[in-house]
Design an enzyme around this catalytic site. Structure first.
Site, mmCIF file in Angstrom:
data_model
loop_
_atom_site.group_PDB
_atom_site.id
_atom_site.type_symbol
_atom_site.label_atom_id
_atom_site.label_comp_id
_atom_site.label_asym_id
_atom_site.label_seq_id
_atom_site.Cartn_x
_atom_site.Cartn_y
_atom_site.Cartn_z
ATOM 1 N N ALA B 13 0.837 -1.197 0.000
ATOM 2 C CA ALA B 13 0.000 0.000 0.000
ATOM 3 C C ALA B 13 0.870 1.244 0.000
ATOM 4 C CB ALA B 13 -0.906 -0.016 1.220
ATOM 5 N N CYS B 14 0.283 2.348 -0.409
ATOM 6 C CA CYS B 14 0.921 3.664 -0.413
ATOM 7 C C CYS B 14 1.509 3.930 0.959
ATOM 8 C CB CYS B 14 -0.127 4.716 -0.767
ATOM 9 S SG CYS B 14 0.443 6.395 -0.693
ATOM 10 N N PRO B 15 2.703 4.422 1.133
ATOM 11 C CA PRO B 15 3.639 4.903 0.120
ATOM 12 C C PRO B 15 4.714 3.882 -0.266
ATOM 13 C CG PRO B 15 4.442 5.559 2.254
ATOM 14 C CD PRO B 15 3.249 4.675 2.497
#
Lengths: 158, 75
Positions: B13-15
Site C-alpha cells: 500500500a501507499c507509500p
C-alpha cells in the site's frame, strides 16, 4: 542539484493524522526531498517509547504522563474512536490492505533519514523527558524548524 | 529492452511502492531499466509523477491480470 525540502509540523496526537503525516513524509523522502517532521504538543506522543520509563517527575508531570498515550500504537483516532474500538478496527483493516502501521512508518522514516525533531518547549509543558522518547530524534525549537521551513517547497501543519 | 532489475511491489500500500522503487533505483546506474510490479491503484499516477520529478523515463507500461508493470529508465 540542491535537494528540495518538505517540512511537516505534527501537532496532532491522533493516530490517523499522524499516519497521514508520516505517509507524506516517507513519500517525500522517496521523492528525494530532505524531510523534517517537527513534533509539537500532542504530536510528541507518537515518539514516546511504548514501555514505561522511570524518570524523576513532579505530580502534575506524572498525571500528564499517565493521561497521554504512551507511544504511536496507543494513539486514538480523530474520528470514530469509540473508546478505543476504532483504532483496533482500523488496524485490522490496515493489516488486510497491507498498509504499514504508524510504528512501521516511523521506523521507515528513520531509515530514510527523515529528520524527526521534538519541540523542547512543549516537552517541558507536557513533562516529557528525552529518556521517554525514541532514540535518534533531535531536540530543538521554532528557529530550527523555520530554518528548514523557510527554504521548503512543501510545508504542512497536521 | 534490457531489464536490469525487477521489483515486486504487488500488494503493497501507499507509500511503499514508491519508497521501494526509490531504494531500488538508487542502486542502479544511468540508463538501467527497473521493472516494477504493483497493484496499488494509485500507482498509475504515482509512478508517472515520481518518474517525472526525478527526471527518469517510463519507457513502457502495461496492465495484466490486475497487475501494473512499469519499466523505468534511470536518468
Amino acid at each position: 542539484m540542491e535537494k528540495k525540502k518538505t517540512t511537516i509540523v505534527l501537532f496532532s496526537g491522533d493516530y490517523d493524522k499522524a499516519m497521514a503525516a508520516y505517509i507524506i513524509a516517507n513519500g517525500a523522502a522517496a521523492y528525494d526531498h530532505e524531510v523534517t517532521i517537527f513534533h509539537t504538543f500532542w504530536g510528541i506522543n507518537a515518539l514516546r517509547k511504548q514501555e514505561p520509563v522511570h524518570v524523576q517527575k513532579g505530580f502534575l508531570e506524572k498525571m500528564f504522563a499517565k493521561m497521554m498515550p504512551r507511544g504511536a500504537e496507543k494513539l486514538g483516532l480523530s474520528n470514530m474512536n469509540m473508546a478505543g474500538m476504532g483504532p483496533k478496527m482500523i488496524k485490522h483493516v490496515m493489516n488486510k490492505h497491507n498498509a504499514l502501521t504508524l510504528t512501521q512508518l516511523i521506523d521507515m522514516a528513520q531509515e530514510q533519514d527523515i529528520k524527526l525533531i521534538t519541540c523542547t518547549m512543549t516537552m517541558d509543558l507536557l513533562g516529557l523527558q528525552k529518556e521517554e522518547l525514541l532514540d535518534g530524534i533531535e531536540y530543538a525549537g521554532v528557529a530550527a524548524y523555520l530554518a528548514d521551513a523557510e527554504d521548503g517547497n512543501v510545508n504542512l501543519f497536521i | 529492452m534490457n531489464i536490469t532489475q525487477t521489483l515486486d511491489a504487488k500488494g503493497l500500500a501507499c507509500p511503499m511502492p514508491i519508497v521501494k522503487t526509490k531504494k531500488a533505483m538508487d542502486t542502479l546506474s544511468t540508463g538501467d531499466v527497473l521493472e516494477v510490479l504493483a497493484t496499488d491503484k494509485g500507482a498509475l499516477n504515482d509512478f508517472k509523477a515520481w518518474a517525472t520529478a526525478g527526471g527518469h523515463t517510463i519507457v513502457d507500461q502495461k496492465e495484466e491480470a490486475g497487475v501494473l508493470y512499469f519499466y523505468i529508465q534511470k536518468a
